[in-house]
Design a protein around this motif. Sequence first.
Motif, PDB file in Angstrom:
ATOM      1  N   PRO A 233       0.863  -1.355  -0.153  1.00  0.00           N
ATOM      2  CA  PRO A 233      -0.081   0.109   0.006  1.00  0.00           C
ATOM      3  C   PRO A 233       0.835   1.314   0.013  1.00  0.00           C
ATOM      4  O   PRO A 233       0.530   2.304  -0.552  1.00  0.00           O
ATOM      5  CB  PRO A 233      -0.825  -0.180   1.254  1.00  0.00           C
ATOM      6  CG  PRO A 233      -0.899  -1.651   1.394  1.00  0.00           C
ATOM      7  CD  PRO A 233       0.471  -2.139   1.068  1.00  0.00           C
ATOM      8  N   HIS A 234       1.874   1.086   0.630  1.00  0.00           N
ATOM      9  CA  HIS A 234       2.913   2.351   0.673  1.00  0.00           C
ATOM     10  C   HIS A 234       3.408   2.646  -0.795  1.00  0.00           C
ATOM     11  O   HIS A 234       3.612   3.811  -1.168  1.00  0.00           O
ATOM     12  CB  HIS A 234       4.145   2.202   1.506  1.00  0.00           C
ATOM     13  CG  HIS A 234       3.587   2.043   2.936  1.00  0.00           C
ATOM     14  ND1 HIS A 234       3.226   3.122   3.839  1.00  0.00           N
ATOM     15  CD2 HIS A 234       3.420   0.809   3.756  1.00  0.00           C
ATOM     16  CE1 HIS A 234       3.030   2.516   4.962  1.00  0.00           C
ATOM     17  NE2 HIS A 234       3.081   1.286   5.000  1.00  0.00           N
ATOM     18  N   TYR A 235       3.870   1.489  -1.570  1.00  0.00           N
ATOM     19  CA  TYR A 235       3.935   1.669  -3.189  1.00  0.00           C
ATOM     20  C   TYR A 235       2.839   2.338  -3.644  1.00  0.00           C
ATOM     21  O   TYR A 235       3.193   3.431  -4.405  1.00  0.00           O
ATOM     22  CB  TYR A 235       4.592   0.430  -3.725  1.00  0.00           C
ATOM     23  CG  TYR A 235       4.321   0.546  -5.157  1.00  0.00           C
ATOM     24  CD1 TYR A 235       5.183   1.104  -6.037  1.00  0.00           C
ATOM     25  CD2 TYR A 235       3.268  -0.378  -5.715  1.00  0.00           C
ATOM     26  CE1 TYR A 235       4.977   1.396  -7.163  1.00  0.00           C
ATOM     27  CE2 TYR A 235       3.244   0.016  -7.138  1.00  0.00           C
ATOM     28  CZ  TYR A 235       4.097   0.547  -8.002  1.00  0.00           C
ATOM     29  OH  TYR A 235       3.845   0.645  -9.112  1.00  0.00           O
ATOM     30  N   VAL A 236       1.533   1.874  -3.763  1.00  0.00           N
ATOM     31  CA  VAL A 236       0.499   2.372  -4.174  1.00  0.00           C
ATOM     32  C   VAL A 236       0.435   3.875  -3.984  1.00  0.00           C
ATOM     33  O   VAL A 236      -0.029   4.861  -4.859  1.00  0.00           O
ATOM     34  CB  VAL A 236      -0.742   1.680  -4.159  1.00  0.00           C
ATOM     35  CG1 VAL A 236      -1.944   2.351  -4.604  1.00  0.00           C
ATOM     36  CG2 VAL A 236      -0.376   0.210  -4.472  1.00  0.00           C
ATOM     37  N   ALA A 237       0.775   4.381  -2.618  1.00  0.00           N
ATOM     38  CA  ALA A 237       0.429   5.637  -2.151  1.00  0.00           C
ATOM     39  C   ALA A 237       1.618   6.515  -2.931  1.00  0.00           C
ATOM     40  O   ALA A 237       1.295   7.747  -3.076  1.00  0.00           O
ATOM     41  CB  ALA A 237       0.457   5.732  -0.823  1.00  0.00           C
ATOM     42  N   SER A 238       2.549   6.143  -3.335  1.00  0.00           N
ATOM     43  CA  SER A 238       3.717   6.883  -3.856  1.00  0.00           C
ATOM     44  C   SER A 238       3.677   7.176  -4.977  1.00  0.00           C
ATOM     45  O   SER A 238       4.367   7.903  -5.874  1.00  0.00           O
ATOM     46  CB  SER A 238       5.048   6.174  -3.504  1.00  0.00           C
ATOM     47  OG  SER A 238       5.264   4.956  -4.410  1.00  0.00           O
ATOM     48  N   GLU A 241      -0.108  11.045  -8.811  1.00  0.00           N
ATOM     49  CA  GLU A 241      -1.464  10.934  -9.245  1.00  0.00           C
ATOM     50  C   GLU A 241      -1.963  11.206 -10.396  1.00  0.00           C
ATOM     51  O   GLU A 241      -2.979  10.773 -10.882  1.00  0.00           O
ATOM     52  CB  GLU A 241      -2.097  12.198  -8.509  1.00  0.00           C
ATOM     53  CG  GLU A 241      -2.002  11.942  -6.787  1.00  0.00           C
ATOM     54  CD  GLU A 241      -2.626  10.849  -6.391  1.00  0.00           C
ATOM     55  OE1 GLU A 241      -4.061  10.678  -6.894  1.00  0.00           O
ATOM     56  OE2 GLU A 241      -2.447  10.207  -5.344  1.00  0.00           O
ATOM     57  N   LYS A 244      -1.804   7.410 -12.050  1.00  0.00           N
ATOM     58  CA  LYS A 244      -2.051   6.220 -11.102  1.00  0.00           C
ATOM     59  C   LYS A 244      -3.583   5.871 -11.674  1.00  0.00           C
ATOM     60  O   LYS A 244      -4.434   6.489 -11.975  1.00  0.00           O
ATOM     61  CB  LYS A 244      -2.303   6.955  -9.871  1.00  0.00           C
ATOM     62  CG  LYS A 244      -2.505   5.758  -8.770  1.00  0.00           C
ATOM     63  CD  LYS A 244      -2.532   6.627  -7.203  1.00  0.00           C
ATOM     64  CE  LYS A 244      -2.942   5.364  -6.405  1.00  0.00           C
ATOM     65  NZ  LYS A 244      -2.887   6.122  -4.943  1.00  0.00           N
ATOM     66  N   ASP A 247      -6.894   1.505  -7.394  1.00  0.00           N
ATOM     67  CA  ASP A 247      -5.972   0.577  -6.500  1.00  0.00           C
ATOM     68  C   ASP A 247      -6.051  -0.887  -7.029  1.00  0.00           C
ATOM     69  O   ASP A 247      -4.955  -1.749  -6.767  1.00  0.00           O
ATOM     70  CB  ASP A 247      -6.381   0.664  -4.947  1.00  0.00           C
ATOM     71  CG  ASP A 247      -5.979   1.949  -4.541  1.00  0.00           C
ATOM     72  OD1 ASP A 247      -5.408   2.784  -5.099  1.00  0.00           O
ATOM     73  OD2 ASP A 247      -6.167   2.344  -3.039  1.00  0.00           O
ATOM     74  N   LYS A 318      12.952   6.785  -3.145  1.00  0.00           N
ATOM     75  CA  LYS A 318      12.564   8.157  -3.685  1.00  0.00           C
ATOM     76  C   LYS A 318      13.538   8.894  -4.573  1.00  0.00           C
ATOM     77  O   LYS A 318      13.104   9.557  -5.498  1.00  0.00           O
ATOM     78  CB  LYS A 318      11.855   9.085  -2.312  1.00  0.00           C
ATOM     79  CG  LYS A 318      11.378  10.341  -2.945  1.00  0.00           C
ATOM     80  CD  LYS A 318      10.987  10.913  -1.673  1.00  0.00           C
ATOM     81  CE  LYS A 318      10.468  12.302  -2.230  1.00  0.00           C
ATOM     82  NZ  LYS A 318       9.941  13.169  -0.778  1.00  0.00           N
ATOM     83  N   GLY A 336       7.537   4.061  -8.360  1.00  0.00           N
ATOM     84  CA  GLY A 336       7.202   4.298  -6.985  1.00  0.00           C
ATOM     85  C   GLY A 336       8.269   4.008  -5.988  1.00  0.00           C
ATOM     86  O   GLY A 336       9.337   3.249  -6.175  1.00  0.00           O
TER      87      GLY A 336
END
Length: 445
Positions: A233-238, A241, A244, A247, A318, A336
Amino acid sequence: MKAELLTERVRITHKRLRKELLSRVLDEFDGQIMGLSEAKRLQKYAKMAGSPFSFYRGSAYLFYFDVSREWFPYHSSPERPTWVQGDLHFENFGAFRSEEGRIVYDVNDFDEGYLGSYLYDLLRMSVSIALVCRTKQIEEEGQAHAITTYLEAYVNQIRRFAKRKDDPRTLVFDKDRTAGLLRKLLKKTEKRVASQFLEGVTTLTRTARRFAKSDEIVPPTAEERRKLEESWPHYVASLAESTKRPDGYYAIKDVAVKHGSGTASIGLDRYYVLIEGEGGEHALDDRILEVKEVRAPVPAYFMPYSESFWTHFSHQGKRVMTTQQAMHHEADPFLGYLTIGGRDFYVRERSPYKKRLKADKITRLEELMPVLECMGKITAKLHARADADVEHGLIAYHSEDEIHRAIGTDTDAFCDHIAGWAHSYAHQVEEDYDLFKAWLGERMD
Protein backbone atom coordinates in the motif's frame (compact mmCIF):
# COMPACT_ATOMS: atom_id res chain seq x y z
CA MET A 1 72.45 -3.76 -12.12
CA LYS A 2 71.84 -1.77 -8.95
CA ALA A 3 69.68 0.71 -10.85
CA GLU A 4 67.65 -2.16 -12.34
CA LEU A 5 67.10 -3.67 -8.89
CA LEU A 6 65.98 -0.31 -7.54
CA THR A 7 63.58 0.15 -10.46
CA GLU A 8 62.13 -3.32 -9.91
CA ARG A 9 61.70 -2.62 -6.21
CA VAL A 10 59.79 0.57 -6.96
CA ARG A 11 57.56 -1.26 -9.44
CA ILE A 12 56.81 -4.09 -7.01
CA THR A 13 56.14 -1.66 -4.14
CA HIS A 14 53.83 0.39 -6.31
CA LYS A 15 51.78 -2.68 -7.22
CA ARG A 16 51.69 -3.92 -3.64
CA LEU A 17 50.42 -0.57 -2.36
CA ARG A 18 47.79 -0.38 -5.11
CA LYS A 19 46.67 -3.92 -4.32
CA GLU A 20 46.35 -3.05 -0.63
CA LEU A 21 44.31 0.03 -1.55
CA LEU A 22 42.08 -2.06 -3.80
CA SER A 23 41.54 -4.57 -0.99
CA ARG A 24 40.68 -1.86 1.54
CA VAL A 25 38.21 -0.16 -0.80
CA LEU A 26 36.48 -3.46 -1.62
CA ASP A 27 36.31 -4.42 2.06
CA GLU A 28 34.94 -1.00 3.04
CA PHE A 29 32.19 -0.77 0.43
CA ASP A 30 31.18 -4.38 -0.15
CA GLY A 31 31.86 -5.54 3.38
CA GLN A 32 31.15 -2.65 5.74
CA ILE A 33 28.79 -0.36 3.79
CA MET A 34 26.90 -2.90 1.67
CA GLY A 35 27.11 -5.59 4.32
CA LEU A 36 27.42 -8.37 1.73
CA SER A 37 27.94 -11.88 3.00
CA GLU A 38 31.07 -13.71 1.94
CA ALA A 39 29.02 -15.80 -0.49
CA LYS A 40 27.48 -12.70 -2.08
CA ARG A 41 30.86 -11.02 -2.32
CA LEU A 42 32.35 -14.01 -4.11
CA GLN A 43 29.34 -14.12 -6.44
CA LYS A 44 29.84 -10.47 -7.31
CA TYR A 45 33.61 -10.81 -7.70
CA ALA A 46 33.23 -13.84 -9.97
CA LYS A 47 31.19 -11.68 -12.32
CA MET A 48 33.68 -8.80 -12.06
CA ALA A 49 36.52 -11.18 -12.91
CA GLY A 50 35.05 -11.78 -16.37
CA SER A 51 36.84 -8.86 -18.05
CA PRO A 52 38.35 -5.42 -17.31
CA PHE A 53 35.03 -3.86 -18.35
CA SER A 54 33.07 -6.13 -15.97
CA PHE A 55 35.52 -5.19 -13.21
CA TYR A 56 35.02 -1.51 -14.02
CA ARG A 57 31.22 -1.90 -13.90
CA GLY A 58 31.35 -3.49 -10.47
CA SER A 59 33.86 -1.12 -8.85
CA ALA A 60 32.40 2.35 -9.24
CA TYR A 61 33.57 3.17 -5.72
CA LEU A 62 37.21 2.65 -6.78
CA PHE A 63 36.67 4.97 -9.75
CA TYR A 64 35.24 7.71 -7.53
CA PHE A 65 37.95 7.16 -4.93
CA ASP A 66 40.54 7.88 -7.62
CA VAL A 67 38.85 10.56 -9.68
CA SER A 68 37.64 12.66 -6.76
CA ARG A 69 41.27 13.09 -5.72
CA GLU A 70 42.39 14.47 -9.08
CA TRP A 71 42.21 18.04 -10.29
CA PHE A 72 40.37 18.80 -13.53
CA PRO A 73 40.12 22.26 -15.13
CA TYR A 74 36.54 21.76 -16.37
CA HIS A 75 34.52 21.12 -13.22
CA SER A 76 31.37 23.17 -12.80
CA SER A 77 30.91 25.29 -9.69
CA PRO A 78 30.38 23.22 -6.49
CA GLU A 79 27.70 25.74 -5.55
CA ARG A 80 25.76 24.87 -8.71
CA PRO A 81 26.01 21.11 -9.18
CA THR A 82 24.33 19.04 -11.87
CA TRP A 83 21.98 16.16 -11.19
CA VAL A 84 24.19 13.36 -12.50
CA GLN A 85 23.36 9.78 -13.45
CA GLY A 86 26.29 8.65 -11.29
CA ASP A 87 27.28 5.37 -13.00
CA LEU A 88 27.36 6.17 -16.69
CA HIS A 89 28.89 3.49 -18.89
CA PHE A 90 28.29 1.93 -22.28
CA GLU A 91 25.86 -0.74 -21.07
CA ASN A 92 23.58 1.59 -19.12
CA PHE A 93 21.89 2.74 -22.33
CA GLY A 94 19.07 0.81 -23.97
CA ALA A 95 15.81 0.76 -25.89
CA PHE A 96 12.46 0.70 -24.11
CA ARG A 97 8.89 1.91 -24.45
CA SER A 98 8.17 5.37 -23.04
CA GLU A 99 5.03 6.39 -21.17
CA GLU A 100 3.62 7.69 -24.47
CA GLY A 101 4.09 4.31 -26.14
CA ARG A 102 7.12 5.27 -28.23
CA ILE A 103 10.15 3.02 -28.48
CA VAL A 104 13.09 5.24 -27.53
CA TYR A 105 16.81 4.92 -26.84
CA ASP A 106 17.99 6.40 -23.55
CA VAL A 107 19.73 5.74 -20.26
CA ASN A 108 17.96 3.03 -18.27
CA ASP A 109 19.69 2.90 -14.86
CA PHE A 110 19.40 5.62 -12.21
CA ASP A 111 20.41 3.86 -8.98
CA GLU A 112 23.42 6.15 -8.43
CA GLY A 113 21.74 9.49 -9.23
CA TYR A 114 23.12 12.36 -7.16
CA LEU A 115 24.15 16.02 -7.21
CA GLY A 116 27.70 16.74 -8.36
CA SER A 117 29.89 17.90 -11.21
CA TYR A 118 28.66 16.91 -14.68
CA LEU A 119 32.27 15.95 -15.44
CA TYR A 120 32.08 12.73 -13.41
CA ASP A 121 29.51 11.26 -15.80
CA LEU A 122 31.66 12.17 -18.79
CA LEU A 123 34.82 10.77 -17.24
CA ARG A 124 33.23 7.46 -16.27
CA MET A 125 31.58 7.07 -19.66
CA SER A 126 34.77 7.95 -21.55
CA VAL A 127 36.75 5.28 -19.72
CA SER A 128 34.07 2.71 -20.52
CA ILE A 129 34.32 3.63 -24.22
CA ALA A 130 38.08 3.04 -24.12
CA LEU A 131 37.56 -0.35 -22.47
CA VAL A 132 34.91 -1.39 -25.01
CA CYS A 133 37.24 -0.37 -27.85
CA ARG A 134 40.03 -2.47 -26.37
CA THR A 135 37.82 -5.57 -26.34
CA LYS A 136 37.61 -5.08 -30.11
CA GLN A 137 41.36 -4.56 -30.53
CA ILE A 138 40.83 -0.98 -31.71
CA GLU A 139 44.14 0.89 -31.72
CA GLU A 140 44.87 3.91 -29.51
CA GLU A 141 44.10 6.38 -32.31
CA GLY A 142 40.71 4.77 -32.84
CA GLN A 143 40.02 4.80 -29.10
CA ALA A 144 40.75 8.54 -28.95
CA HIS A 145 38.50 9.13 -31.97
CA ALA A 146 35.68 7.16 -30.34
CA ILE A 147 35.88 9.06 -27.05
CA THR A 148 36.14 12.40 -28.85
CA THR A 149 33.08 11.58 -30.96
CA TYR A 150 31.07 11.04 -27.77
CA LEU A 151 32.41 14.20 -26.10
CA GLU A 152 31.94 16.44 -29.14
CA ALA A 153 28.33 15.33 -29.46
CA TYR A 154 27.82 16.10 -25.77
CA VAL A 155 29.37 19.58 -26.01
CA ASN A 156 27.49 20.51 -29.18
CA GLN A 157 24.18 19.41 -27.68
CA ILE A 158 24.83 21.26 -24.40
CA ARG A 159 25.52 24.41 -26.41
CA ARG A 160 22.28 23.99 -28.34
CA PHE A 161 20.43 23.73 -25.04
CA ALA A 162 22.27 26.73 -23.57
CA LYS A 163 21.40 28.79 -26.66
CA ARG A 164 17.77 27.56 -26.43
CA LYS A 165 17.95 26.02 -29.90
CA ASP A 166 16.77 22.65 -28.52
CA ASP A 167 14.54 21.89 -25.54
CA PRO A 168 15.75 19.08 -23.23
CA ARG A 169 12.18 18.60 -22.03
CA THR A 170 11.02 17.36 -25.43
CA LEU A 171 14.10 15.89 -27.11
CA VAL A 172 13.83 12.11 -27.53
CA PHE A 173 15.78 9.60 -29.57
CA ASP A 174 13.42 7.31 -31.44
CA LYS A 175 13.86 5.62 -34.83
CA ASP A 176 13.45 8.98 -36.60
CA ARG A 177 16.35 10.56 -34.69
CA THR A 178 18.80 7.67 -34.78
CA ALA A 179 20.75 5.84 -37.47
CA GLY A 180 22.68 2.64 -38.10
CA LEU A 181 22.63 -0.03 -35.41
CA LEU A 182 20.50 2.04 -33.04
CA ARG A 183 17.75 2.54 -35.60
CA LYS A 184 17.80 -1.20 -36.34
CA LEU A 185 17.58 -1.92 -32.61
CA LEU A 186 14.58 0.38 -32.17
CA LYS A 187 12.75 -1.03 -35.19
CA LYS A 188 13.38 -4.57 -33.96
CA THR A 189 12.16 -3.66 -30.49
CA GLU A 190 8.97 -2.20 -31.98
CA LYS A 191 8.11 -5.61 -33.41
CA ARG A 192 8.12 -7.27 -30.04
CA VAL A 193 4.72 -8.46 -28.83
CA ALA A 194 3.81 -6.93 -25.48
CA SER A 195 2.94 -10.33 -24.01
CA GLN A 196 6.26 -11.93 -25.07
CA PHE A 197 8.09 -11.25 -21.81
CA LEU A 198 5.01 -12.01 -19.69
CA GLU A 199 4.53 -15.40 -21.31
CA GLY A 200 8.25 -16.12 -21.06
CA VAL A 201 8.46 -15.82 -17.27
CA THR A 202 4.96 -16.89 -16.20
CA THR A 203 2.78 -19.94 -16.64
CA LEU A 204 -0.98 -20.19 -16.86
CA THR A 205 -2.69 -22.72 -14.62
CA ARG A 206 -6.39 -23.58 -14.67
CA THR A 207 -7.12 -20.88 -12.15
CA ALA A 208 -4.40 -18.25 -12.37
CA ARG A 209 -1.24 -16.91 -14.00
CA ARG A 210 1.88 -17.41 -11.88
CA PHE A 211 5.65 -17.01 -12.21
CA ALA A 212 7.45 -19.98 -13.72
CA LYS A 213 10.38 -21.20 -11.63
CA SER A 214 13.85 -21.01 -13.22
CA ASP A 215 17.49 -20.51 -12.27
CA GLU A 216 16.92 -16.74 -12.10
CA ILE A 217 13.30 -16.63 -10.89
CA VAL A 218 12.48 -18.49 -7.69
CA PRO A 219 9.58 -18.39 -5.21
CA PRO A 220 9.99 -16.12 -2.17
CA THR A 221 9.83 -17.41 1.36
CA ALA A 222 6.54 -16.94 3.18
CA GLU A 223 8.20 -14.20 5.27
CA GLU A 224 9.51 -12.36 2.19
CA ARG A 225 6.09 -12.38 0.56
CA ARG A 226 4.33 -11.28 3.73
CA LYS A 227 6.64 -8.30 4.23
CA LEU A 228 6.33 -7.21 0.61
CA GLU A 229 2.53 -7.44 0.66
CA GLU A 230 2.36 -5.48 3.92
CA SER A 231 4.44 -2.69 2.35
CA TRP A 232 2.59 -2.67 -0.99
CA PRO A 233 0.00 0.00 0.00
CA HIS A 234 2.90 2.41 0.60
CA TYR A 235 4.07 1.81 -2.97
CA VAL A 236 0.61 2.48 -4.36
CA ALA A 237 0.42 5.69 -2.30
CA SER A 238 3.76 6.86 -3.75
CA LEU A 239 2.58 6.74 -7.37
CA ALA A 240 2.13 9.97 -9.31
CA GLU A 241 -1.51 11.04 -9.18
CA SER A 242 -1.48 12.08 -12.84
CA THR A 243 -0.95 8.50 -14.07
CA LYS A 244 -2.27 6.46 -11.16
CA ARG A 245 -4.92 3.79 -11.82
CA PRO A 246 -7.53 2.50 -9.34
CA ASP A 247 -5.95 0.57 -6.46
CA GLY A 248 -7.32 -2.74 -7.75
CA TYR A 249 -5.11 -2.41 -10.82
CA TYR A 250 -2.06 -2.94 -8.59
CA ALA A 251 -3.42 -6.01 -6.77
CA ILE A 252 -0.67 -8.60 -6.33
CA LYS A 253 -1.22 -11.91 -8.12
CA ASP A 254 2.19 -13.45 -7.55
CA VAL A 255 5.71 -12.66 -6.29
CA ALA A 256 9.11 -14.06 -7.28
CA VAL A 257 12.70 -13.45 -6.19
CA LYS A 258 14.91 -12.35 -9.12
CA HIS A 259 18.54 -13.48 -9.23
CA GLY A 260 21.41 -12.90 -11.65
CA SER A 261 20.91 -9.28 -12.72
CA GLY A 262 23.56 -6.59 -12.80
CA THR A 263 27.07 -6.55 -11.39
CA ALA A 264 27.32 -3.74 -8.86
CA SER A 265 23.83 -4.58 -7.53
CA ILE A 266 24.61 -8.21 -6.66
CA GLY A 267 23.74 -8.71 -3.00
CA LEU A 268 20.75 -6.36 -3.10
CA ASP A 269 17.30 -7.95 -2.99
CA ARG A 270 15.20 -7.83 -6.14
CA TYR A 271 11.65 -9.09 -6.69
CA TYR A 272 9.26 -9.49 -9.57
CA VAL A 273 5.63 -8.70 -8.76
CA LEU A 274 2.80 -9.76 -11.06
CA ILE A 275 -0.13 -7.36 -10.76
CA GLU A 276 -3.71 -7.63 -11.97
CA GLY A 277 -3.86 -4.93 -14.63
CA GLU A 278 -7.21 -4.20 -16.24
CA GLY A 279 -8.21 -7.68 -17.43
CA GLY A 280 -9.30 -10.81 -15.64
CA GLU A 281 -7.26 -13.60 -14.10
CA HIS A 282 -6.24 -15.12 -17.45
CA ALA A 283 -5.72 -11.89 -19.38
CA LEU A 284 -2.43 -11.02 -21.08
CA ASP A 285 -2.49 -7.42 -19.86
CA ASP A 286 -0.99 -8.33 -16.48
CA ARG A 287 2.04 -6.22 -15.63
CA ILE A 288 5.33 -7.34 -14.15
CA LEU A 289 6.89 -4.82 -11.79
CA GLU A 290 10.46 -4.96 -10.55
CA VAL A 291 11.03 -4.15 -6.88
CA LYS A 292 14.72 -3.40 -6.37
CA GLU A 293 16.61 -2.65 -3.18
CA VAL A 294 18.74 0.48 -3.32
CA ARG A 295 21.34 2.01 -1.04
CA ALA A 296 22.93 5.44 -0.81
CA PRO A 297 24.55 6.33 -4.16
CA VAL A 298 28.27 5.67 -4.49
CA PRO A 299 29.08 9.27 -5.61
CA ALA A 300 27.62 10.57 -2.33
CA TYR A 301 30.62 9.21 -0.43
CA PHE A 302 33.03 11.29 -2.50
CA MET A 303 31.18 14.46 -3.54
CA PRO A 304 30.37 17.51 -1.39
CA TYR A 305 27.61 16.80 1.13
CA SER A 306 24.26 18.43 0.34
CA GLU A 307 22.00 18.80 3.37
CA SER A 308 19.02 19.87 1.26
CA PHE A 309 19.40 16.83 -0.96
CA TRP A 310 19.33 14.40 1.95
CA THR A 311 16.44 16.26 3.55
CA HIS A 312 14.33 15.62 0.46
CA PHE A 313 15.71 12.17 -0.35
CA SER A 314 16.34 10.33 2.89
CA HIS A 315 14.43 7.46 1.27
CA GLN A 316 16.72 6.06 -1.40
CA GLY A 317 13.86 4.61 -3.43
CA LYS A 318 12.35 8.07 -3.69
CA ARG A 319 15.74 9.41 -4.83
CA VAL A 320 16.01 6.89 -7.66
CA MET A 321 12.39 7.43 -8.68
CA THR A 322 12.81 11.20 -8.78
CA THR A 323 16.10 10.93 -10.68
CA GLN A 324 14.43 8.95 -13.46
CA GLN A 325 11.42 11.26 -13.54
CA ALA A 326 13.76 14.24 -13.74
CA MET A 327 15.89 12.82 -16.56
CA HIS A 328 13.04 11.30 -18.63
CA HIS A 329 10.15 13.52 -19.65
CA GLU A 330 8.19 10.35 -20.47
CA ALA A 331 9.03 8.40 -17.34
CA ASP A 332 7.63 5.01 -16.33
CA PRO A 333 4.12 5.53 -14.83
CA PHE A 334 4.77 2.62 -12.43
CA LEU A 335 7.67 4.40 -10.69
CA GLY A 336 7.25 4.36 -6.94
CA TYR A 337 8.97 3.35 -3.73
CA LEU A 338 8.45 1.48 -0.48
CA THR A 339 10.27 0.15 2.57
CA ILE A 340 10.58 -3.56 3.36
CA GLY A 341 12.10 -4.64 6.63
CA GLY A 342 13.76 -1.26 7.17
CA ARG A 343 15.41 -1.30 3.71
CA ASP A 344 14.63 1.07 0.84
CA PHE A 345 13.29 -0.16 -2.50
CA TYR A 346 12.03 1.43 -5.68
CA VAL A 347 9.52 -0.02 -8.12
CA ARG A 348 9.39 0.19 -11.91
CA GLU A 349 7.79 -1.76 -14.70
CA ARG A 350 9.83 -4.63 -16.10
CA SER A 351 9.19 -3.48 -19.66
CA PRO A 352 8.53 -6.21 -22.23
CA TYR A 353 10.22 -3.91 -24.75
CA LYS A 354 13.51 -3.46 -22.92
CA LYS A 355 16.51 -4.23 -25.13
CA ARG A 356 20.19 -3.26 -25.08
CA LEU A 357 22.69 -2.84 -27.88
CA LYS A 358 25.39 -5.29 -26.84
CA ALA A 359 28.97 -4.27 -27.49
CA ASP A 360 29.70 -7.61 -29.17
CA LYS A 361 27.17 -6.71 -31.90
CA ILE A 362 29.47 -3.90 -33.01
CA THR A 363 32.23 -5.21 -35.26
CA ARG A 364 33.67 -2.07 -36.86
CA LEU A 365 34.70 1.36 -35.58
CA GLU A 366 32.49 2.94 -38.25
CA GLU A 367 29.45 1.25 -36.69
CA LEU A 368 30.38 2.48 -33.22
CA MET A 369 30.59 6.19 -34.08
CA PRO A 370 26.85 6.92 -34.64
CA VAL A 371 26.09 5.04 -31.41
CA LEU A 372 28.55 7.15 -29.43
CA GLU A 373 27.29 10.35 -31.02
CA CYS A 374 23.76 9.50 -29.89
CA MET A 375 24.98 8.59 -26.41
CA GLY A 376 26.72 11.96 -26.16
CA LYS A 377 23.52 13.81 -27.03
CA ILE A 378 21.52 11.70 -24.56
CA THR A 379 24.01 12.46 -21.78
CA ALA A 380 23.62 16.19 -22.49
CA LYS A 381 19.85 15.78 -22.42
CA LEU A 382 20.01 14.04 -19.02
CA HIS A 383 22.04 16.84 -17.50
CA ALA A 384 19.98 19.65 -19.01
CA ARG A 385 16.67 17.91 -18.43
CA ALA A 386 17.08 17.14 -14.73
CA ASP A 387 16.36 20.70 -13.56
CA ALA A 388 13.19 21.10 -15.62
CA ASP A 389 10.52 19.32 -13.58
CA VAL A 390 12.02 18.91 -10.14
CA GLU A 391 9.60 20.65 -7.84
CA HIS A 392 11.68 20.43 -4.70
CA GLY A 393 13.69 23.58 -5.32
CA LEU A 394 17.04 21.79 -5.31
CA ILE A 395 18.10 23.14 -8.70
CA ALA A 396 16.96 26.72 -9.23
CA TYR A 397 19.10 27.30 -12.35
CA HIS A 398 19.68 25.80 -15.78
CA SER A 399 22.37 23.13 -15.56
CA GLU A 400 23.19 23.48 -19.26
CA ASP A 401 24.22 27.11 -18.67
CA GLU A 402 26.58 26.12 -15.87
CA ILE A 403 28.08 23.27 -17.92
CA HIS A 404 28.43 25.47 -21.00
CA ARG A 405 30.32 28.00 -18.89
CA ALA A 406 32.59 25.34 -17.35
CA ILE A 407 33.56 23.83 -20.72
CA GLY A 408 34.48 27.18 -22.25
CA THR A 409 34.84 27.96 -25.94
CA ASP A 410 37.64 25.57 -26.93
CA THR A 411 35.90 22.28 -27.68
CA ASP A 412 39.06 20.61 -28.99
CA ALA A 413 41.01 21.36 -25.81
CA PHE A 414 38.18 20.04 -23.65
CA CYS A 415 37.80 16.81 -25.64
CA ASP A 416 41.55 16.21 -25.84
CA HIS A 417 41.98 16.65 -22.09
CA ILE A 418 39.16 14.26 -21.14
CA ALA A 419 40.06 11.70 -23.83
CA GLY A 420 43.72 11.70 -22.75
CA TRP A 421 42.79 11.17 -19.12
CA ALA A 422 40.30 8.43 -20.00
CA HIS A 423 42.89 6.59 -22.07
CA SER A 424 45.36 6.72 -19.18
CA TYR A 425 42.78 5.60 -16.61
CA ALA A 426 41.71 2.70 -18.84
CA HIS A 427 45.30 1.46 -18.48
CA GLN A 428 44.89 1.78 -14.71
CA VAL A 429 41.67 -0.25 -14.84
CA GLU A 430 43.46 -3.04 -16.70
CA GLU A 431 46.27 -3.06 -14.15
CA ASP A 432 43.74 -3.02 -11.31
CA TYR A 433 41.90 -5.90 -12.95
CA ASP A 434 45.03 -8.04 -12.85
CA LEU A 435 45.64 -7.09 -9.21
CA PHE A 436 41.99 -7.83 -8.42
CA LYS A 437 42.21 -11.33 -9.92
CA ALA A 438 45.36 -12.03 -7.91
CA TRP A 439 43.69 -10.72 -4.73
CA LEU A 440 40.55 -12.77 -5.43
CA GLY A 441 42.61 -15.91 -5.97
CA GLU A 442 44.32 -15.41 -2.60
CA ARG A 443 40.94 -14.80 -0.96
CA MET A 444 39.54 -18.06 -2.28
CA ASP A 445 42.58 -20.15 -1.26
